[in-house]
Scaffold this motif. Structure first.
Motif, PDB file in Angstrom:
ATOM      1  N   THR A  55       0.837  -1.197   0.000  1.00  0.00           N
ATOM      2  CA  THR A  55       0.000   0.000   0.000  1.00  0.00           C
ATOM      3  C   THR A  55       0.876   1.253   0.000  1.00  0.00           C
ATOM      4  OG1 THR A  55      -0.091   0.055   2.419  1.00  0.00           O
ATOM      5  CG2 THR A  55      -1.797  -1.218   1.264  1.00  0.00           C
ATOM      6  N   GLY A  56       0.264   2.389  -0.332  1.00  0.00           N
ATOM      7  CA  GLY A  56       1.016   3.640  -0.346  1.00  0.00           C
ATOM      8  C   GLY A  56       1.621   3.960   1.006  1.00  0.00           C
ATOM      9  N   LYS A  57       0.870   3.703   2.074  1.00  0.00           N
ATOM     10  CA  LYS A  57       1.343   3.988   3.429  1.00  0.00           C
ATOM     11  C   LYS A  57       2.526   3.103   3.791  1.00  0.00           C
ATOM     12  CE  LYS A  57      -0.416   4.601   8.145  1.00  0.00           C
ATOM     13  NZ  LYS A  57      -1.618   4.480   9.022  1.00  0.00           N
ATOM     14  N   PHE A  58       2.455   1.835   3.411  1.00  0.00           N
ATOM     15  CA  PHE A  58       3.548   0.900   3.703  1.00  0.00           C
ATOM     16  C   PHE A  58       4.800   1.265   2.908  1.00  0.00           C
ATOM     17  CE2 PHE A  58       5.626  -3.318   2.912  1.00  0.00           C
ATOM     18  CZ  PHE A  58       6.085  -3.505   4.217  1.00  0.00           C
ATOM     19  N   CYS A  59       4.627   1.646   1.656  1.00  0.00           N
ATOM     20  CA  CYS A  59       5.767   2.051   0.822  1.00  0.00           C
ATOM     21  C   CYS A  59       6.449   3.286   1.390  1.00  0.00           C
ATOM     22  CB  CYS A  59       5.305   2.307  -0.611  1.00  0.00           C
ATOM     23  SG  CYS A  59       4.770   0.821  -1.496  1.00  0.00           S
ATOM     24  N   LEU A  60       5.651   4.233   1.870  1.00  0.00           N
ATOM     25  CA  LEU A  60       6.217   5.437   2.478  1.00  0.00           C
ATOM     26  C   LEU A  60       7.016   5.079   3.726  1.00  0.00           C
ATOM     27  CD1 LEU A  60       6.440   8.523   2.481  1.00  0.00           C
ATOM     28  CD2 LEU A  60       4.297   8.599   3.790  1.00  0.00           C
ATOM     29  N   LYS A  61       6.512   4.138   4.522  1.00  0.00           N
ATOM     30  CA  LYS A  61       7.240   3.698   5.715  1.00  0.00           C
ATOM     31  C   LYS A  61       8.569   3.045   5.340  1.00  0.00           C
ATOM     32  CE  LYS A  61       3.289   2.932   8.810  1.00  0.00           C
ATOM     33  NZ  LYS A  61       2.500   1.915   9.561  1.00  0.00           N
ATOM     34  N   LEU A  62       8.573   2.276   4.250  1.00  0.00           N
ATOM     35  CA  LEU A  62       9.811   1.632   3.806  1.00  0.00           C
ATOM     36  C   LEU A  62      10.863   2.666   3.401  1.00  0.00           C
ATOM     37  CD1 LEU A  62       8.471  -1.379   1.690  1.00  0.00           C
ATOM     38  CD2 LEU A  62       9.605  -1.482   3.909  1.00  0.00           C
ATOM     39  N   VAL A  63      10.432   3.694   2.674  1.00  0.00           N
ATOM     40  CA  VAL A  63      11.371   4.739   2.242  1.00  0.00           C
ATOM     41  C   VAL A  63      11.884   5.523   3.453  1.00  0.00           C
ATOM     42  CG1 VAL A  63      11.574   6.893   0.961  1.00  0.00           C
ATOM     43  CG2 VAL A  63      10.447   4.937  -0.088  1.00  0.00           C
ATOM     44  N   CYS A  64      10.994   5.913   4.348  1.00  0.00           N
ATOM     45  CA  CYS A  64      11.415   6.631   5.555  1.00  0.00           C
ATOM     46  C   CYS A  64      12.352   5.768   6.393  1.00  0.00           C
ATOM     47  CB  CYS A  64      10.195   7.038   6.379  1.00  0.00           C
ATOM     48  SG  CYS A  64       9.164   8.299   5.611  1.00  0.00           S
ATOM     49  N   GLY A  65      12.041   4.461   6.474  1.00  0.00           N
ATOM     50  CA  GLY A  65      12.911   3.546   7.204  1.00  0.00           C
ATOM     51  C   GLY A  65      14.298   3.460   6.592  1.00  0.00           C
ATOM     52  N   ALA A  66      14.376   3.539   5.259  1.00  0.00           N
ATOM     53  CA  ALA A  66      15.678   3.512   4.580  1.00  0.00           C
ATOM     54  C   ALA A  66      16.524   4.715   4.983  1.00  0.00           C
ATOM     55  CB  ALA A  66      15.469   3.483   3.064  1.00  0.00           C
ATOM     56  N   TRP A  67      15.900   5.900   5.025  1.00  0.00           N
ATOM     57  CA  TRP A  67      16.623   7.108   5.417  1.00  0.00           C
ATOM     58  C   TRP A  67      17.068   7.042   6.870  1.00  0.00           C
ATOM     59  CZ3 TRP A  67      18.513  10.866   2.388  1.00  0.00           C
ATOM     60  CH2 TRP A  67      17.998  10.999   1.088  1.00  0.00           C
ATOM     61  N   VAL A  68      16.186   6.596   7.747  1.00  0.00           N
ATOM     62  CA  VAL A  68      16.515   6.531   9.180  1.00  0.00           C
ATOM     63  C   VAL A  68      17.625   5.513   9.425  1.00  0.00           C
ATOM     64  CG1 VAL A  68      15.622   5.889  11.456  1.00  0.00           C
ATOM     65  CG2 VAL A  68      14.233   7.292   9.922  1.00  0.00           C
ATOM     66  N   ALA A  69      17.527   4.344   8.804  1.00  0.00           N
ATOM     67  CA  ALA A  69      18.550   3.319   8.988  1.00  0.00           C
ATOM     68  C   ALA A  69      19.906   3.799   8.476  1.00  0.00           C
ATOM     69  CB  ALA A  69      18.135   2.038   8.261  1.00  0.00           C
ATOM     70  N   ALA A  70      19.926   4.469   7.324  1.00  0.00           N
ATOM     71  CA  ALA A  70      21.177   4.998   6.780  1.00  0.00           C
ATOM     72  C   ALA A  70      21.767   6.067   7.703  1.00  0.00           C
ATOM     73  CB  ALA A  70      20.925   5.584   5.392  1.00  0.00           C
ATOM     74  N   PHE A  71      20.902   6.919   8.242  1.00  0.00           N
ATOM     75  CA  PHE A  71      21.354   7.990   9.135  1.00  0.00           C
ATOM     76  C   PHE A  71      22.081   7.424  10.348  1.00  0.00           C
ATOM     77  CE2 PHE A  71      20.456  10.551  12.937  1.00  0.00           C
ATOM     78  CZ  PHE A  71      21.041  11.756  12.577  1.00  0.00           C
ATOM     79  N   PHE A  72      21.480   6.434  11.000  1.00  0.00           N
ATOM     80  CA  PHE A  72      22.086   5.888  12.215  1.00  0.00           C
ATOM     81  C   PHE A  72      23.269   4.984  11.905  1.00  0.00           C
ATOM     82  CE2 PHE A  72      17.914   7.028  14.063  1.00  0.00           C
ATOM     83  CZ  PHE A  72      18.379   7.762  15.149  1.00  0.00           C
ATOM     84  N   ASN A  73      23.307   4.410  10.710  1.00  0.00           N
ATOM     85  CA  ASN A  73      24.436   3.563  10.349  1.00  0.00           C
ATOM     86  C   ASN A  73      25.729   4.349  10.217  1.00  0.00           C
ATOM     87  OD1 ASN A  73      26.181   2.320   7.891  1.00  0.00           O
ATOM     88  ND2 ASN A  73      25.213   0.660   9.051  1.00  0.00           N
ATOM     89  N   ILE A  74      25.636   5.571   9.739  1.00  0.00           N
ATOM     90  CA  ILE A  74      26.863   6.340   9.480  1.00  0.00           C
ATOM     91  C   ILE A  74      27.114   7.443  10.499  1.00  0.00           C
ATOM     92  CG2 ILE A  74      26.729   5.895   7.005  1.00  0.00           C
ATOM     93  CD1 ILE A  74      25.952   9.138   7.194  1.00  0.00           C
ATOM     94  N   LEU A  75      26.135   7.749  11.356  1.00  0.00           N
ATOM     95  CA  LEU A  75      26.294   8.870  12.295  1.00  0.00           C
ATOM     96  C   LEU A  75      27.411   8.606  13.295  1.00  0.00           C
ATOM     97  CD1 LEU A  75      25.306  11.606  13.310  1.00  0.00           C
ATOM     98  CD2 LEU A  75      23.683  10.378  14.786  1.00  0.00           C
TER      99      LEU A  75
END
Length: 325
Positions: free
Chosen positions: A136-156
């Motif tokens: 669903t659109g809501k689930f896809c948006l969560k996946l994209v936001c999760g990608a940004w958050v995971a990348a942020f904490f991986n390199i911070l």
């Protein structure tokens, strides 16, 4: 981000030293690739937003991937071009750390998005009837936001550590941007533990998303081979072919660059590979995704026809106004 040792206020990027004629040639080649990257990925973003046929999750993820590609190459290329054209090779300490941070932020997000896109293709091929309910659109948006958050904490965490290492000199980075490995090598302290931490985190991110991608495509391949008709198998594989090509290019180059120790680090080879990754590959991706995708090609043709029709009508209107004057 503050540095505990202020003996180094700026760094000097070696770039690609050569004679003036070669420098000029490199400038125009890299500029051309950069402009293709900006225009090609911008077209993908525009066409997937404006055309009703391209509103599925696949194109939502592709649009986000194109957005990341634009910024991933923009982090390094303008500074590189300035070095060719103006001879400006210095970068402030804060600027170097910011460039390093955003390069790895966009790169990490790119990896996770590739894994998400492979998961989307798995759902589309292996669960076609449940696909609209699952993605669903809501689930896809969560996946994209999760990608940004995971990348942020991986390199911070690693960047905070790298920023606070003591840099006493020299301050010359044999690269065309502030890559983490040559930057850490300039620290006047034992960096073995930093190197090991970077290796582990890079391995978790890159190889973790690669495992997800490989598993997804393994299941896709098994499902496609069970399709009785040859035409059905071809259609199923064609929806994944472009993504598989991009996955091969991106993962191959980044695994070579980042999932290894500094003992195997070769400056000249790494600069060439980094140039291919941050300059050439982003300019190829729009062609890979459009030339092998019939829906995108149809949308582009329709947009071009509408644009041409609009221009013709506008020209006729101008002629009419001219004759009535």
């Amino acid at each position: 981000m503050s540095n505990t040792n202020l003996s180094v206020q700026e760094f000097f990027l070696v770039g690609f030293p050569s004679d003036p004629s070669t420098q000029l040639l490199l400038f125009f080649l890299i500029l051309a690739n950069y402009l293709i990257t900006l225009s090609g990925n911008s077209v993908i973003i525009f066409i997937t937003l404006s055309d009703h046929r391209l509103q599925s999750p696949m194109y939502f993820f592709l649009r986000n991937f194109s957005f990341v590609e634009i910024w991933f190459t923009t982090v390094t290329v303008p500074k590189l071009l300035a070095g060719f054209l103006l001879g400006s090779h210095s970068i402030t300490f804060a600027g170097c750390m910011a460039q390093c941070y955003f390069y790895f932020l966009f790169g990490a997000t790119e990896f996770i998005l590739l894994g998400v896109m492979s998961f989307d293709r798995y759902q589309a091929v292996c669960n076609p009837l449940r696909y609209p309910a699952l993605m669903t659109g809501k689930f896809c948006l969560k996946l994209v936001c999760g990608a940004w958050v995971a990348a942020f904490f991986n390199i911070l965490g690693p960047l905070i550590i790298v920023t606070n290492l003591p840099y006493c000199g020299p301050n010359v980075i044999n690269h065309f941007f502030c890559d983490r490995t040559p930057l850490v090598n300039l620290a006047c302290t034992n960096i073995e533990w930093v190197e090991n931490m970077n290796l582990v985190l890079a391995g978790v991110l890159i190889l973790g998303s690669l495992v997800l991608t490989v598993i997804s495509y393994g299941l896709i391949t098994a499902a496609v081979l069970r399709i009785p008709s040859r035409q059905g198998r071809h259609k199923a594989f064609s929806t994944c072919a472009s993504h598989m090509v991009v996955v091969t290019i991106v993962y191959g180059s980044h695994i070579f660059m980042h999932v290894r120790t500094t003992h195997t680090y070769t400056e000249r080879v790494d600069k060439v590979v980094a140039l291919m990754t941050s300059v050439v590959a982003p300019s190829l991706n729009p062609f890979i995704y459009t030339l092998r995708n019939e829906k995108v090609k149809e949308a582009l043709r329709d947009a071009a026809r509408k644009r041409g029709l609009f221009c013709n009508e506008e020209l006729k209107g101008n002629k009419k106004d001219f004759h009535t004057m």
